[in-house]
Design a protein around this motif. Structure first.
Motif, PDB file in Angstrom:
ATOM      1  N   ARG A  49      17.618  20.720 -22.154  1.00 48.45           N
ATOM      2  CA  ARG A  49      18.006  21.693 -23.190  1.00 48.45           C
ATOM      3  C   ARG A  49      17.966  20.997 -24.551  1.00 48.45           C
ATOM      4  O   ARG A  49      18.480  19.892 -24.703  1.00 48.45           O
ATOM      5  CB  ARG A  49      19.416  22.213 -22.896  1.00 48.45           C
ATOM      6  CG  ARG A  49      19.867  23.302 -23.855  1.00 48.45           C
ATOM      7  CD  ARG A  49      21.010  24.121 -23.281  1.00 48.45           C
ATOM      8  NE  ARG A  49      22.063  23.298 -22.760  1.00 48.45           N
ATOM      9  CZ  ARG A  49      22.850  23.657 -21.739  1.00 48.45           C
ATOM     10  NH1 ARG A  49      22.707  24.813 -21.138  1.00 48.45           N
ATOM     11  NH2 ARG A  49      23.793  22.848 -21.315  1.00 48.45           N
ATOM     12  N   TRP A  50      17.377  21.640 -25.511  1.00 48.76           N
ATOM     13  CA  TRP A  50      17.364  21.113 -26.872  1.00 48.76           C
ATOM     14  C   TRP A  50      17.034  22.267 -27.808  1.00 48.76           C
ATOM     15  O   TRP A  50      16.624  23.331 -27.363  1.00 48.76           O
ATOM     16  CB  TRP A  50      16.318  19.990 -27.029  1.00 48.76           C
ATOM     17  CG  TRP A  50      14.912  20.472 -26.937  1.00 48.76           C
ATOM     18  CD1 TRP A  50      14.247  20.861 -25.806  1.00 48.76           C
ATOM     19  CD2 TRP A  50      14.010  20.662 -28.018  1.00 48.76           C
ATOM     20  NE1 TRP A  50      12.991  21.275 -26.116  1.00 48.76           N
ATOM     21  CE2 TRP A  50      12.810  21.150 -27.464  1.00 48.76           C
ATOM     22  CE3 TRP A  50      14.090  20.447 -29.400  1.00 48.76           C
ATOM     23  CZ2 TRP A  50      11.708  21.442 -28.258  1.00 48.76           C
ATOM     24  CZ3 TRP A  50      12.984  20.726 -30.189  1.00 48.76           C
ATOM     25  CH2 TRP A  50      11.807  21.231 -29.614  1.00 48.76           C
ATOM     26  N   ASN A  51      17.235  22.041 -29.084  1.00 45.08           N
ATOM     27  CA  ASN A  51      16.940  23.103 -30.023  1.00 45.08           C
ATOM     28  C   ASN A  51      16.514  22.543 -31.385  1.00 45.08           C
ATOM     29  O   ASN A  51      15.395  22.748 -31.816  1.00 45.08           O
ATOM     30  CB  ASN A  51      18.165  24.024 -30.167  1.00 45.08           C
ATOM     31  CG  ASN A  51      17.827  25.343 -30.801  1.00 45.08           C
ATOM     32  OD1 ASN A  51      16.826  25.461 -31.498  1.00 45.08           O
ATOM     33  ND2 ASN A  51      18.634  26.354 -30.566  1.00 45.08           N
ATOM     34  N   CYS A  52      17.411  21.796 -32.041  1.00 49.39           N
ATOM     35  CA  CYS A  52      17.137  21.439 -33.442  1.00 49.39           C
ATOM     36  C   CYS A  52      16.391  20.121 -33.611  1.00 49.39           C
ATOM     37  O   CYS A  52      15.719  19.909 -34.597  1.00 49.39           O
ATOM     38  CB  CYS A  52      18.449  21.377 -34.213  1.00 49.39           C
ATOM     39  SG  CYS A  52      19.508  20.000 -33.692  1.00 49.39           S
ATOM     40  N   LYS A  53      16.556  19.214 -32.682  1.00 44.18           N
ATOM     41  CA  LYS A  53      16.046  17.832 -32.791  1.00 44.18           C
ATOM     42  C   LYS A  53      16.503  17.167 -34.102  1.00 44.18           C
ATOM     43  O   LYS A  53      15.793  16.377 -34.707  1.00 44.18           O
ATOM     44  CB  LYS A  53      14.515  17.798 -32.671  1.00 44.18           C
ATOM     45  CG  LYS A  53      14.009  16.442 -32.234  1.00 44.18           C
ATOM     46  CD  LYS A  53      12.550  16.488 -31.845  1.00 44.18           C
ATOM     47  CE  LYS A  53      12.073  15.079 -31.578  1.00 44.18           C
ATOM     48  NZ  LYS A  53      11.647  14.399 -32.800  1.00 44.18           N
ATOM     49  N   ALA A  54      17.695  17.528 -34.526  1.00 47.34           N
ATOM     50  CA  ALA A  54      18.231  16.975 -35.769  1.00 47.34           C
ATOM     51  C   ALA A  54      19.728  16.677 -35.665  1.00 47.34           C
ATOM     52  O   ALA A  54      20.401  16.524 -36.674  1.00 47.34           O
ATOM     53  CB  ALA A  54      17.974  17.953 -36.915  1.00 47.34           C
ATOM     54  N   GLY A  55      20.255  16.653 -34.452  1.00 50.76           N
ATOM     55  CA  GLY A  55      21.674  16.308 -34.274  1.00 50.76           C
ATOM     56  C   GLY A  55      22.629  17.374 -34.761  1.00 50.76           C
ATOM     57  O   GLY A  55      23.783  17.084 -35.076  1.00 50.76           O
ATOM     58  N   LYS A  56      22.171  18.616 -34.826  1.00 56.02           N
ATOM     59  CA  LYS A  56      23.038  19.651 -35.395  1.00 56.02           C
ATOM     60  C   LYS A  56      23.346  20.821 -34.454  1.00 56.02           C
ATOM     61  O   LYS A  56      24.255  21.602 -34.733  1.00 56.02           O
ATOM     62  CB  LYS A  56      22.407  20.202 -36.691  1.00 56.02           C
ATOM     63  CG  LYS A  56      22.498  19.244 -37.848  1.00 56.02           C
ATOM     64  CD  LYS A  56      23.952  18.972 -38.241  1.00 56.02           C
ATOM     65  CE  LYS A  56      24.104  17.696 -39.032  1.00 56.02           C
ATOM     66  NZ  LYS A  56      25.375  17.017 -38.865  1.00 56.02           N
ATOM     67  N   CYS A  57      22.577  20.971 -33.371  1.00 54.97           N
ATOM     68  CA  CYS A  57      22.851  22.131 -32.504  1.00 54.97           C
ATOM     69  C   CYS A  57      23.729  21.775 -31.308  1.00 54.97           C
ATOM     70  O   CYS A  57      24.316  22.647 -30.684  1.00 54.97           O
ATOM     71  CB  CYS A  57      21.544  22.753 -32.019  1.00 54.97           C
ATOM     72  SG  CYS A  57      20.673  21.751 -30.790  1.00 54.97           S
ATOM     73  N   GLY A  58      23.811  20.482 -30.978  1.00 53.52           N
ATOM     74  CA  GLY A  58      24.661  20.036 -29.877  1.00 53.52           C
ATOM     75  C   GLY A  58      24.111  20.366 -28.500  1.00 53.52           C
ATOM     76  O   GLY A  58      24.834  20.310 -27.516  1.00 53.52           O
ATOM     77  N   SER A  59      22.813  20.675 -28.402  1.00 57.97           N
ATOM     78  CA  SER A  59      22.251  21.120 -27.117  1.00 57.97           C
ATOM     79  C   SER A  59      21.806  19.987 -26.202  1.00 57.97           C
ATOM     80  O   SER A  59      21.796  20.155 -24.991  1.00 57.97           O
ATOM     81  CB  SER A  59      21.023  22.001 -27.347  1.00 57.97           C
ATOM     82  OG  SER A  59      21.322  23.057 -28.190  1.00 57.97           O
ATOM     83  N   CYS A  60      21.361  18.874 -26.779  1.00 53.54           N
ATOM     84  CA  CYS A  60      20.618  17.883 -25.988  1.00 53.54           C
ATOM     85  C   CYS A  60      21.522  16.784 -25.427  1.00 53.54           C
ATOM     86  O   CYS A  60      21.051  15.682 -25.158  1.00 53.54           O
ATOM     87  CB  CYS A  60      19.500  17.280 -26.827  1.00 53.54           C
ATOM     88  SG  CYS A  60      20.124  16.296 -28.205  1.00 53.54           S
ATOM     89  N   MET A  71      20.400  13.184 -27.103  1.00 52.02           N
ATOM     90  CA  MET A  71      19.100  12.524 -26.869  1.00 52.02           C
ATOM     91  C   MET A  71      18.229  12.517 -28.123  1.00 52.02           C
ATOM     92  O   MET A  71      17.427  11.619 -28.312  1.00 52.02           O
ATOM     93  CB  MET A  71      18.369  13.215 -25.713  1.00 52.02           C
ATOM     94  CG  MET A  71      18.980  12.906 -24.369  1.00 52.02           C
ATOM     95  SD  MET A  71      17.967  13.527 -23.020  1.00 52.02           S
ATOM     96  CE  MET A  71      18.379  15.258 -23.067  1.00 52.02           C
ATOM     97  N   CYS A  72      18.417  13.535 -28.983  1.00 49.41           N
ATOM     98  CA  CYS A  72      17.560  13.602 -30.168  1.00 49.41           C
ATOM     99  C   CYS A  72      17.981  12.607 -31.253  1.00 49.41           C
ATOM    100  O   CYS A  72      17.255  12.416 -32.222  1.00 49.41           O
ATOM    101  CB  CYS A  72      17.532  15.017 -30.736  1.00 49.41           C
ATOM    102  SG  CYS A  72      19.053  15.518 -31.547  1.00 49.41           S
ATOM    103  N   MET A  73      19.168  12.025 -31.107  1.00 52.12           N
ATOM    104  CA  MET A  73      19.648  11.092 -32.129  1.00 52.12           C
ATOM    105  C   MET A  73      19.728   9.656 -31.594  1.00 52.12           C
ATOM    106  O   MET A  73      20.254   8.779 -32.262  1.00 52.12           O
ATOM    107  CB  MET A  73      21.035  11.530 -32.630  1.00 52.12           C
ATOM    108  CG  MET A  73      21.051  12.900 -33.289  1.00 52.12           C
ATOM    109  SD  MET A  73      19.907  13.035 -34.674  1.00 52.12           S
ATOM    110  CE  MET A  73      20.795  12.117 -35.924  1.00 52.12           C
TER     111      MET A  73
HETATM  112 FE1  FES Z   1      20.011  19.730 -31.439  1.00 51.65          FE
HETATM  113 FE2  FES Z   1      19.811  17.359 -30.212  1.00 51.65          FE
HETATM  114  S1  FES Z   1      18.417  18.995 -30.137  1.00 51.65           S
HETATM  115  S2  FES Z   1      21.498  18.148 -31.348  1.00 51.65           S
END
Ligand code: FES
Ligand code: SF4
Ligand code: F3S
Length: 247
Positions: A49-60, A71-73
């Protein structure tokens, strides 16, 4: 470029196991990039699960070499690459598939917490006056991205599975944001003591350590809430005056 070996947990609520994959890691990649590359090259059905790839959606959120991480950070350059990199789903929540967990319990807990209840406006035009210091105090808590890494690491949920008795650090942050809000007049202390069992937190501070938003969860949210509960229920003078008031 370096060829790196990953052990990624694959499975469902029925069970599963780690599977090995190798992929080329180049400069600047984060763990989520590596997982996506493995998905593209070797495992099209790998669930992540992921969404923003910027550390802001809390999905990954997942566990990388045993540490709860976004994982994205998490930069691959910060992880030892001479050994296998282990990636697995968060342990405190039920697995749906592979790296994806069911975090819906958190939303049910949040619904139990009494909502914001403002005092009447200060002026006839319906406005309030607040001190900037009081606003600054709660601002930190509003940075929460609901990644639930703090819930994952807290031993009360992770090791003792007391999900039905303890609301966890994320929701203590949420409660603190409401309790310390300068306009709020709701009373959540009895719930914190009796049904949400704030006393189960023994201030290990693991939650603060993993928070990607650097919220000072334990010192700024949990300890002040514990102090308010202690003042209300254990301070003999306050208890005496409350009894006197009732009488
Ligand atoms: Fe959004 Fe990692 S993809 S916080
Ligand atoms: Fe994530 Fe921090 Fe919010 Fe916990 S308090 S859910 S670790 S952002
Ligand atoms: Fe858990 Fe954080 Fe307390 S990790 S025990 S809620 S300080």
């Amino acid at each position: 470029m370096a060829l790196v070996t990953f052990n990624i947990w694959r499975g469902s609520s029925e069970g599963g196991e780690f599977q090995r994959y190798q992929t080329e890691i180049s400069e600047g990649m984060v763990v989520l990039d590596a997982v996506h590359q493995i998905q593209a090259e070797h495992a099209n059905d790998l669930a992540v699960r992921w969404n923003c790839k910027a550390g802001k959606c809390g999905s990954c959120s997942a566990e990388v070499n045993g540490h709860p991480k976004l994982m994205c950070m998490t930069r691959m350059s910060d992880i030892p690459q001479d050994k296998d990199v282990r990636i697995e789903p968060m342990k405190s929540f039920p697995v749906i598939k592979d790296l994806v967990t069911d975090v819906s319990w958190n939303y049910r807990v949040k619904q139990r917490i009494k909502k914001f209840k403002p005092r009447p406006p200060d002026d006839e035009d319906g406005t309030w006056r607040m001190a900037q210091d009081d606003i600054d105090r709660v601002q930190e808590f509003r940075k929460c991205i609901e990644c639930f890494l703090c819930q994952d690491v807290c031993h009360v949920l992770r090791e003792h599975s007391l999900h039905d008795k303890f609301l966890g650090p994320r929701h203590l942050v949420y409660t603190a944001a409401l309790e310390m809000h300068p306009l709020d007049v709701e009373d959540r202390l009895e719930d914190l003591k009796k049904t949400e069992n704030i006393g189960f937190c023994n201030i290990t501070k693991c939650c603060t350590t993993v928070c990607p938003e650097n919220i000072t969860i334990t010192d700024n949210a949990i300890i002040p809430l514990k102090e308010r509960v202690a003042d209300r229920f254990y301070d003999p003078l306050i208890r005496f005056f409350r009894l006197f008031k009732r009488g």
